[in-house]
Motif scaffolding. Structure first.
Motif, PDB file in Angstrom:
ATOM      1  N   ASP A 116      22.581  36.952  31.801  1.00 29.63           N
ATOM      2  CA  ASP A 116      21.880  37.103  33.121  1.00 29.63           C
ATOM      3  C   ASP A 116      20.885  35.985  33.280  1.00 29.63           C
ATOM      4  O   ASP A 116      20.744  35.258  33.885  1.00 29.63           O
ATOM      5  CB  ASP A 116      21.509  38.302  33.460  1.00 29.63           C
ATOM      6  CG  ASP A 116      22.517  39.470  33.773  1.00 29.63           C
ATOM      7  OD1 ASP A 116      23.437  39.081  33.925  1.00 29.63           O
ATOM      8  OD2 ASP A 116      21.922  40.601  33.779  1.00 29.63           O
ATOM      9  N   ILE A 117      19.898  36.002  32.236  1.00 32.60           N
ATOM     10  CA  ILE A 117      18.832  35.137  32.080  1.00 32.60           C
ATOM     11  C   ILE A 117      19.151  33.482  31.968  1.00 32.60           C
ATOM     12  O   ILE A 117      18.695  32.737  32.899  1.00 32.60           O
ATOM     13  CB  ILE A 117      17.812  35.301  30.969  1.00 32.60           C
ATOM     14  CG1 ILE A 117      17.178  36.754  31.254  1.00 32.60           C
ATOM     15  CG2 ILE A 117      16.888  34.268  31.042  1.00 32.60           C
ATOM     16  CD1 ILE A 117      16.471  36.839  32.529  1.00 32.60           C
ATOM     17  N   ALA A 118      20.323  33.395  31.314  1.00 30.70           N
ATOM     18  CA  ALA A 118      20.802  32.054  30.995  1.00 30.70           C
ATOM     19  C   ALA A 118      21.505  31.400  32.609  1.00 30.70           C
ATOM     20  O   ALA A 118      21.191  30.353  33.021  1.00 30.70           O
ATOM     21  CB  ALA A 118      21.903  31.837  30.025  1.00 30.70           C
ATOM     22  N   ALA A 119      22.355  32.255  33.087  1.00 33.13           N
ATOM     23  CA  ALA A 119      22.794  32.201  34.596  1.00 33.13           C
ATOM     24  C   ALA A 119      21.774  31.826  35.537  1.00 33.13           C
ATOM     25  O   ALA A 119      22.055  31.097  36.312  1.00 33.13           O
ATOM     26  CB  ALA A 119      23.719  33.130  34.803  1.00 33.13           C
ATOM     27  N   GLN A 120      20.742  32.780  35.630  1.00 35.97           N
ATOM     28  CA  GLN A 120      19.584  32.411  36.577  1.00 35.97           C
ATOM     29  C   GLN A 120      18.699  31.344  36.484  1.00 35.97           C
ATOM     30  O   GLN A 120      18.173  30.709  37.365  1.00 35.97           O
ATOM     31  CB  GLN A 120      18.823  33.916  36.707  1.00 35.97           C
ATOM     32  CG  GLN A 120      19.804  34.955  37.176  1.00 35.97           C
ATOM     33  CD  GLN A 120      18.904  36.399  36.832  1.00 35.97           C
ATOM     34  OE1 GLN A 120      17.514  36.285  37.126  1.00 35.97           O
ATOM     35  NE2 GLN A 120      19.393  37.545  36.389  1.00 35.97           N
ATOM     36  N   SER A 121      18.500  30.976  35.307  1.00 37.97           N
ATOM     37  CA  SER A 121      17.633  30.076  34.835  1.00 37.97           C
ATOM     38  C   SER A 121      18.042  28.709  34.721  1.00 37.97           C
ATOM     39  O   SER A 121      17.524  27.558  34.948  1.00 37.97           O
ATOM     40  CB  SER A 121      16.549  30.260  33.686  1.00 37.97           C
ATOM     41  OG  SER A 121      17.594  30.191  32.567  1.00 37.97           O
ATOM     42  N   GLY A 122      19.544  28.625  34.402  1.00 38.65           N
ATOM     43  CA  GLY A 122      20.248  27.324  34.269  1.00 38.65           C
ATOM     44  C   GLY A 122      20.031  26.900  32.896  1.00 38.65           C
ATOM     45  O   GLY A 122      20.369  25.832  32.518  1.00 38.65           O
ATOM     46  N   GLY A 123      19.280  27.781  31.884  1.00 39.93           N
ATOM     47  CA  GLY A 123      18.977  27.308  30.514  1.00 39.93           C
ATOM     48  C   GLY A 123      20.074  27.612  29.437  1.00 39.93           C
ATOM     49  O   GLY A 123      20.988  28.051  29.911  1.00 39.93           O
ATOM     50  N   SER A 124      19.955  26.912  28.444  1.00 37.31           N
ATOM     51  CA  SER A 124      20.935  27.265  27.466  1.00 37.31           C
ATOM     52  C   SER A 124      21.054  28.514  26.710  1.00 37.31           C
ATOM     53  O   SER A 124      19.887  29.046  26.060  1.00 37.31           O
ATOM     54  CB  SER A 124      20.789  26.017  26.397  1.00 37.31           C
ATOM     55  OG  SER A 124      21.486  26.432  25.254  1.00 37.31           O
ATOM     56  N   PRO A 125      22.116  29.279  26.603  1.00 43.68           N
ATOM     57  CA  PRO A 125      22.063  30.544  26.095  1.00 43.68           C
ATOM     58  C   PRO A 125      22.134  30.365  24.724  1.00 43.68           C
ATOM     59  O   PRO A 125      21.349  31.346  23.961  1.00 43.68           O
ATOM     60  CB  PRO A 125      23.553  31.181  26.426  1.00 43.68           C
ATOM     61  CG  PRO A 125      24.343  29.893  26.871  1.00 43.68           C
ATOM     62  CD  PRO A 125      23.311  28.962  27.531  1.00 43.68           C
ATOM     63  N   PHE A 126      22.443  29.202  23.846  1.00 43.04           N
ATOM     64  CA  PHE A 126      22.282  29.267  22.552  1.00 43.04           C
ATOM     65  C   PHE A 126      20.796  28.924  22.230  1.00 43.04           C
ATOM     66  O   PHE A 126      20.461  29.732  21.207  1.00 43.04           O
ATOM     67  CB  PHE A 126      22.946  28.033  21.960  1.00 43.04           C
ATOM     68  CG  PHE A 126      24.569  27.864  22.327  1.00 43.04           C
ATOM     69  CD1 PHE A 126      25.168  28.972  21.781  1.00 43.04           C
ATOM     70  CD2 PHE A 126      25.022  27.355  23.671  1.00 43.04           C
ATOM     71  CE1 PHE A 126      26.472  28.816  22.004  1.00 43.04           C
ATOM     72  CE2 PHE A 126      26.115  27.338  23.984  1.00 43.04           C
ATOM     73  CZ  PHE A 126      27.289  28.223  23.080  1.00 43.04           C
ATOM     74  N   TYR A 127      19.904  28.251  22.985  1.00 41.11           N
ATOM     75  CA  TYR A 127      18.712  28.158  22.734  1.00 41.11           C
ATOM     76  C   TYR A 127      17.943  29.447  22.809  1.00 41.11           C
ATOM     77  O   TYR A 127      16.939  29.918  22.319  1.00 41.11           O
ATOM     78  CB  TYR A 127      18.087  27.183  23.884  1.00 41.11           C
ATOM     79  CG  TYR A 127      16.420  26.880  23.546  1.00 41.11           C
ATOM     80  CD1 TYR A 127      16.326  26.013  22.687  1.00 41.11           C
ATOM     81  CD2 TYR A 127      15.506  27.737  24.243  1.00 41.11           C
ATOM     82  CE1 TYR A 127      14.772  25.643  22.446  1.00 41.11           C
ATOM     83  CE2 TYR A 127      14.230  27.183  24.171  1.00 41.11           C
ATOM     84  CZ  TYR A 127      13.864  26.321  23.174  1.00 41.11           C
ATOM     85  OH  TYR A 127      12.439  26.062  23.195  1.00 41.11           O
ATOM     86  N   MET A 128      18.250  30.179  24.034  1.00 39.10           N
ATOM     87  CA  MET A 128      17.472  31.585  24.253  1.00 39.10           C
ATOM     88  C   MET A 128      18.018  32.579  23.437  1.00 39.10           C
ATOM     89  O   MET A 128      17.075  33.341  22.811  1.00 39.10           O
ATOM     90  CB  MET A 128      17.865  31.997  25.818  1.00 39.10           C
ATOM     91  CG  MET A 128      17.396  31.134  26.854  1.00 39.10           C
ATOM     92  SD  MET A 128      17.981  31.694  28.388  1.00 39.10           S
ATOM     93  CE  MET A 128      17.319  30.410  29.390  1.00 39.10           C
ATOM     94  N   ARG A 129      19.159  32.439  22.826  1.00 31.27           N
ATOM     95  CA  ARG A 129      19.276  33.461  21.464  1.00 31.27           C
ATOM     96  C   ARG A 129      18.676  33.032  20.456  1.00 31.27           C
ATOM     97  O   ARG A 129      18.316  34.110  19.851  1.00 31.27           O
ATOM     98  CB  ARG A 129      21.244  33.245  21.351  1.00 31.27           C
ATOM     99  CG  ARG A 129      21.481  34.338  20.340  1.00 31.27           C
ATOM    100  CD  ARG A 129      23.089  34.201  19.860  1.00 31.27           C
ATOM    101  NE  ARG A 129      23.812  34.668  21.039  1.00 31.27           N
ATOM    102  CZ  ARG A 129      24.480  34.065  21.864  1.00 31.27           C
ATOM    103  NH1 ARG A 129      24.530  32.559  21.730  1.00 31.27           N
ATOM    104  NH2 ARG A 129      25.238  34.487  22.835  1.00 31.27           N
ATOM    105  N   ASN A 130      18.479  31.715  20.272  1.00 32.15           N
ATOM    106  CA  ASN A 130      17.775  31.674  18.842  1.00 32.15           C
ATOM    107  C   ASN A 130      16.196  31.969  18.888  1.00 32.15           C
ATOM    108  O   ASN A 130      15.605  32.437  18.160  1.00 32.15           O
ATOM    109  CB  ASN A 130      17.670  30.161  18.614  1.00 32.15           C
ATOM    110  CG  ASN A 130      19.107  29.566  18.072  1.00 32.15           C
ATOM    111  OD1 ASN A 130      19.872  30.446  17.511  1.00 32.15           O
ATOM    112  ND2 ASN A 130      19.422  28.354  18.268  1.00 32.15           N
TER     113      ASN A 130
END
Length: 224
Positions: A116-130
């Motif tokens: 959800d957060i990756a889709a809403q922010s447009g950020g990288s899910p890989f970066y956020m997961r780390n």
């Protein structure tokens, strides 16, 4: 589902992290969370091993993910745990996991929040997961409290991590840098988890509501 299983393996692999984070890790990923629950049969018997949770996603940015759902977790006789997502008359399986490694609900929660957060922010899910993985190895806010179960107060602990609080890319993430993941756990709650909540505040001064993804324990088979 492969992504969810991969996340489970990655997160559970943190058992050798720094001793300072050992308490946080053990609270969030309790390996014995499903131990002792009476297995549910495949022919309709509920047993204590059937756990039901309410799931509610809200916020103007939640889009198609918003809504009210329920999650059913069943512990099977062969050391398997299955999860199913229900919304109205629709349902879909969320996977099968070894019950001996803990309650997979937290894996599902983290992966759905990440998506959800990756889709809403447009950020990288890989970066956020780390960043979430790193936050699990740092000190968390742990607060003792009580929750209601079977018409009585039981002891619990509220564990909160803020994965982007000190992140170098914090300014570029806007309000999503304020993501808070709060998990309330208790020895007296079947399956260990009383609630799992992710929140992102609304834009300062804006009219849109912030994002919230909350899973709350509803009942065990024996409570019906």
């Amino acid at each position: 589902m492969r992504v969810l299983l991969l996340l489970a393996l990655i997160l559970l692999g943190f058992g050798s992290g720094p001793l300072a984070a050992a308490g946080t890790y053990e609270l969030l990923f309790r390996s014995t969370a499903l131990t002792g629950l009476k297995a549910a049969s495949d022919v309709g018997e509920a047993g204590q091993g059937t756990l039901l949770y309410d799931r509610v996603i809200t916020g103007a940015d939640a889009g198609q993910a918003a809504g009210s759902f329920s999650v059913a977790l069943k512990v099977k006789p062969d050391d398997r745990a299955t999860m199913t997502l229900h919304q109205g008359t629709r349902s879909r399986g969320l996977g099968t996991y070894p019950a001996s490694v803990g309650n997979p609900l937290i894996m599902y929660f983290l992966e759905s929040v990440l998506a959800d957060i990756a889709a809403q922010s447009g950020g990288s899910p890989f970066y956020m997961r780390n960043r979430i993985k790193e936050a699990l190895l740092r000190d968390a806010e742990i607060v003792p409290l009580t929750v209601r179960y079977r018409n009585r107060d039981v002891a619990a602990r509220e564990v909160t991590i803020r994965p982007f609080l000190k992140d170098k890319a914090r300014e570029r993430m806007g309000r999503f840098s304020e993501l808070a993941l709060t998990v309330t756990v208790s020895e007296d709650i079947p399956g260990w988890y009383y609630s799992l909540v992710a929140t992102v505040p609304a834009v300062s001064g804006g009219k849109e509501a912030g994002y919230s993804n909350a899973i709350t324990f509803k009942t065990a088979g024996e409570d019906r």
